[in-house]
Design an enzyme around this catalytic site. Structure first.
Site, mmCIF file in Angstrom:
data_model
loop_
_atom_site.group_PDB
_atom_site.id
_atom_site.type_symbol
_atom_site.label_atom_id
_atom_site.label_comp_id
_atom_site.label_asym_id
_atom_site.label_seq_id
_atom_site.Cartn_x
_atom_site.Cartn_y
_atom_site.Cartn_z
ATOM 1 N N GLN A 2 15.770 105.963 45.047
ATOM 2 C CA GLN A 2 14.366 105.561 45.183
ATOM 3 C C GLN A 2 13.470 106.729 44.772
ATOM 4 O O GLN A 2 13.811 107.886 45.030
ATOM 5 C CB GLN A 2 14.072 105.201 46.643
ATOM 6 N N HIS A 46 9.300 108.410 44.298
ATOM 7 C CA HIS A 46 7.860 108.378 44.573
ATOM 8 C C HIS A 46 7.093 108.349 43.257
ATOM 9 O O HIS A 46 7.416 109.097 42.335
ATOM 10 C CB HIS A 46 7.407 109.670 45.277
ATOM 11 N N GLU A 92 8.132 103.992 45.384
ATOM 12 C CA GLU A 92 7.234 104.041 46.524
ATOM 13 C C GLU A 92 5.961 104.767 46.108
ATOM 14 O O GLU A 92 6.027 105.884 45.596
ATOM 15 C CB GLU A 92 7.921 104.800 47.669
ATOM 16 N N GLU A 107 8.292 99.939 53.876
ATOM 17 C CA GLU A 107 9.144 100.967 54.464
ATOM 18 C C GLU A 107 8.402 101.750 55.536
ATOM 19 O O GLU A 107 9.015 102.403 56.376
ATOM 20 C CB GLU A 107 9.601 101.913 53.338
ATOM 21 N N GLN A 128 15.142 104.270 56.810
ATOM 22 C CA GLN A 128 14.942 105.509 56.061
ATOM 23 C C GLN A 128 14.968 106.627 57.090
ATOM 24 O O GLN A 128 14.114 106.685 57.967
ATOM 25 C CB GLN A 128 13.585 105.464 55.354
ATOM 26 N N ASP A 170 13.933 113.611 50.754
ATOM 27 C CA ASP A 170 12.624 113.424 50.132
ATOM 28 C C ASP A 170 11.708 114.613 50.435
ATOM 29 O O ASP A 170 11.491 115.442 49.568
ATOM 30 C CB ASP A 170 12.004 112.063 50.489
ATOM 31 N N SER A 183 15.255 108.994 49.719
ATOM 32 C CA SER A 183 14.258 107.990 50.093
ATOM 33 C C SER A 183 12.920 108.458 49.544
ATOM 34 O O SER A 183 11.909 108.448 50.227
ATOM 35 C CB SER A 183 14.218 107.776 51.604
#
Lengths: 117, 741
Positions: free
Chosen positions: B141, B143, B170, B221, B296, B335, B362
């Site tokens: 995943q 950002h 995200e 999330e 997460q 992350d 994440s």
């Protein structure tokens, strides 16, 4: 596969979208589909996920504003015990009995833990 | 102060990090606190009356919810009867099926599971993660955010991230009201980059729900759980409000997971003297109890707090394994930046990358650090090539692939133009072509032109107030000539009706099949089982853009070909005592034209010839065709030289001075570090060869030194160059070469 509106999902195409013939309810999940997903979740070792899908199936009948309103009412110190009880009744009247039970449970615990308004 | 050795260490980046002395009173303790409760579970008539030392009447909201909804009471007594070590071994032992572990752990209390996980060493955590993650196929995943909430850049960056293989994106906002605009821009960009990419916009719970209900995001999330009641309440929620929220998302067919992780309670001063692992165990038990499909965790915002205490990084991974053991999707942290040290960053992530995870990060920051509105990530845009190299090094799937550099410009342009078209279609904003150009080429928001902040805010407000939905966006895209992207976005909306992606650990493939615990269950049961990348995926992992084959090198060399070197005839024995022969390797001036240091072979030869001439000798060039061994090339050339002295030169730049009476592997001078040899070095080589020929004293020559990884950089090229040389080798005599002035 049918949408919440009852419309067959296959009939939702780019052309029908362009023609303005697709409503929000044509792209919402049907409660029977959520019941099916609940059964799948049960078969895959997660009864809590199944319970969530069954609560969700009840909530399909509520419009967005009501969903938002009840979520807000369940947050800390937003509601009195009575207000939560009223929400539970309101849910039960609309057939959302599992959710009604959840809200009643919340009301009792909130009262004990000082989380009512 | 102190000695220089310590001063030098003080200057290292690791010393920008903070390290805390373990202190259970503040919750600064990773795996076990003396104040963690003893695991316990008492049932009366199928009701939990005691949980981890707390009696029913004293349950706080978290205890109460877990007690009523969170445990499988049919297996609880069986599960709790196992010792911690027995359960820990089941987690690790690949002979124990995952299903059996999942069944038992469903009956374990939070304190019990925390104790079990605290027993696992790093290698055991890695084994447990390999076996216990829900989905067989790993993914990642990313950002996608920027400081300006610029929708053109968001779209271009989302398309780029999708092209790199991220299956979930995200976004979030520096300005809350911009959220709808960001959600639309990232969704459109993602659809340009690849089909089936899930998109979320992380904002306050109620607004995020609203975005979901309106179709602007395909998963959620930002549904935070905390391990103590006080902190949970400060977070403005309760287990019941979160449970309702979880069902609200599912009622509209939207995937969601909750967020938790070590350090949050410590930062809010509400850890209640418990260990981070125990508090997180409560969060994970609660996540399961409320019916969320995934979690997460692994620190997240508190990762650096965990990383500041002993065993902290181990604790972060233990949290992730805990989620998997509870049969939930694991989005495994990595992350928030937990260190300024590249070594510690890598150390923190590596075991998870090796084990494989539903989402290794994440939130890999796919954009510049300064543009990451979640704060810098542990992995950022500048690390993409490192990540791809690590995948390739270990032969593991970290979810990413190489986005072909040649196609990125067109991709980014299409994404920016799609957003420009949608915003114009609805009259949201008139984003200029100049702004599009800037977004396409931008590394980050600092490279944008002008400031569209106000128009972004207006656009977002209009989206929110006009009742615009994602279906309208799909229509606008289709009407503006972005049919493929419109179709991809419509497919994401239709997926909500089908509901298959509500199941545990669901992602979409690019042909919109769902991979989840249901359709793609992890079946690891030891070596030779479990996830193995398909041949096509293996090729993606292996074929990084920097990889070079012999053919690539041949083509590159051919581009440096020159007509300054020609064959003048056969290489003959000279009689002039001033005759110094430069013997070159078989591929020189045929297939290889440039040395490892970037000088052309022609320039190298000219320098050597000039050096020889300078010293009053006469140089000539002979190509030795029957060997690529530099010693033999040098010796062959020396035997042709009237002076008996030669220079041997391999086309890649390695050179020596030889004499006809020496054994092949001896030499007078050796210039071995070809990548750092400059013109001056070759000039000196010529000078010294001539001095040897005249019996004069040579200048001492030193190989230039560098502390860079010369070998790592050039080994592959050397292997290819040698292969080319070998291809040019033939059992024929030498050629006299002419080097044009």
């Amino acid at each position: 596969m049918k949408a919440f509106s009852g419309r067959a999902l296959d009939s939702v195409t780019l052309d029908s979208v362009r023609a303005g013939e697709v409503s929000a309810d044509d792209l919402r999940i049907h409660p029977e589909t959520l019941e099916h997903q609940a059964q799948v979740a049960s078969q895959h070792g997660n009864p809590q996920l199944a319970a969530n899908f069954r609560r969700a199936a009840e909530l399909t009948a509520l419009d967005d504003d009501d969903v938002m309103r009840i979520y807000e009412a369940l947050r800390p110190r937003r509601s009195t015990f009575e207000e939560l009880s009223e929400i539970a009744d309101w849910l039960a009247e609309r057939g959302a009995v599992i959710n009604a039970e959840l809200v009643r449970e919340a009301a009792a615990v909130y009262q004990r833990r000082g989380l009512c308004r | 102060m102190g000695v220089g050795r310590i001063r030098a260490l003080d200057a290292q980046r690791v010393n920008l990090d903070g390290f805390a002395v373990e202190n259970p009173d503040l919750g600064l303790v990773a795996l076990r606190s003396p104040h963690d409760p003893e695991p316990s579970l008492r049932l009366v008539d199928g009701r939990v009356v005691e949980l981890d030392g707390v009696a029913e009447d004293d349950f706080d909201t978290i205890d109460a919810f877990i007690a009523v909804h969170g445990l499988d009471l049919d297996v609880a007594e069986e599960a709790m009867a196992y010792t911690d070590v027995q359960l820990a071994r089941m987690l690790v032992d690949f002979a124990v099926p995952r299903q059996q572990v999942v069944r038992l752990i469903a009956g374990c209390t939070p304190a019990k599971l925390a104790r079990v996980l605290a027993l696992l060493r790093p290698a055991e955590l890695t084994m447990a993660m390999t076996k216990l993650r829900a989905r067989k196929t790993p993914s990642n995943q990313g950002h996608v955010t920027n400081r300006a909430d610029d929708p053109l850049l968001l779209a271009a960056d989302a398309a780029t991230a999708a092209a790199y293989g991220f299956r979930e994106l995200e976004t979030t906002v520096p300005v809350l009201a911009d959220a709808p605009s960001n959600a639309v821009a990232v969704s459109v960009g993602a659809a340009v980059g690849a089909a089936g990419v899930l998109v979320q916009c992380s904002v306050e719970e109620a607004l995020e729900l609203e975005l979901g209900l309106r179709g602007f995001v395909s998963y959620a999330e930002t549904v935070s759980l905390y391990g103590t009641e006080d902190v949970f309440t400060d977070g403005d929620d309760t287990p019941w409000s979160k449970a309702f929220l979880t069902s609200a998302y599912a009622s509209r067919g939207i995937k969601m997971r909750v967020s938790s992780g070590a350090g949050a309670e410590v930062l809010m001063g509400g850890a209640e003297r418990r260990s981070m692992l125990y508090l997180e165990s409560r969060c994970v038990a609660l996540a399961r109890a409320i019916g969320a499909q995934g979690v997460q965790n692994g620190g997240i915002d508190g990762a650096s707090v965990a990383a500041a205490v002993p065993n902290g990084v181990r604790e972060l991974m233990a949290e992730n394994v805990m989620v998997m053991a509870r049969n939930l999707e694991a989005c495994t942290g990595n992350d928030a930046l937990m260190s300024e040290s590249d070594v510690r960053r890598t150390s923190r992530t590596l075991p998870i990358l090796l084990a494989g995870s539903d989402f290794v990060c994440s939130g890999f920051g796919t954009i510049q650090r300064y543009d990451n509105m979640f704060g810098p990530s542990n992995w950022n845009a500048e690390d993409l090539d490192d990540w791809l190299a690590m995948q390739r090094d270990w032969g593991v799937d970290g979810g990413l692939r190489t986005a072909p550099p040649d196609s990125l410009e067109a991709l980014r342009r299409r994404a920016a133009e799609a957003v420009q078209a949608v915003y114009r279609w609805f009259g949201l904003a008139d984003l200029s072509d100049e702004s599009v150009d800037a977004a396409v080429d931008a590394v980050g928001s600092k490279d944008l032109v002008g400031d569209d902040a106000l128009s972004v805010l207006n656009a977002a407000r209009t989206i929110r107030e006009s009742g615009l939905s994602m279906v309208d966006v799909v229509a606008a895209l289709a009407e503006s000539g972005f049919e493929d992207e419109a179709a991809r976005m419509l497919a994401m909306l239709k997926a909500r009706v089908v509901g298959d992606y509500l199941q545990t650990a669901a992602i979409f493939t690019e042909d919109m099949s769902v991979l989840s615990a249901v359709t793609d269950p992890n079946d690891y049961a030891g070596p030779g089982t479990g996830y193995e990348p398909s041949p096509a995926r293996r090729k993606e992992i292996d074929d990084i853009r920097q990889a070079r084959s012999v053919e690539d090198l041949r083509a590159e060399q051919a581009s440096w070909a020159s007509d300054a070197i020609s064959v003048a005839g056969p290489g003959l024995v000279g009689t002039d005592p001033r005759d110094v022969v430069i013997g070159v390797s078989p591929a020189t001036g045929r297939e290889i034209w440039r040395t490892l240091s970037g000088l052309t072979v022609v320039d190298v030869l000219r320098e050597i010839l000039a050096g020889i001439e300078e010293e009053g000798c006469v140089g000539r060039v002979v190509r030795v065709n029957d060997t690529l061994d530099l010693g033999m090339i040098g010796l062959s050339a020396a035997r042709l030289a009237g002076s008996g002295v030669s220079v041997g030169l391999q086309a890649k730049g390695t050179a020596l001075i030889h004499r006809r009476d020496l054994p092949p592997l001896a030499n007078l001078e050796l210039y071995s570090v070809a990548p750092v040899l400059g013109r001056g070095d070759y000039r000196l080589l010529g000078v010294n060869a001539a001095r040897h020929a005249r019996g004069a004293i040579p200048e001492p020559a030193k190989n230039p030194y560098t502390d860079e990884a010369i070998e790592a950089r050039y080994h592959t090229a050397v292997v290819s160059l040698i292969a080319v040389e070998r291809g040019c080798c033939a059992p024929i005599g030498p050629d006299e070469l002419k080097v044009a002035e």
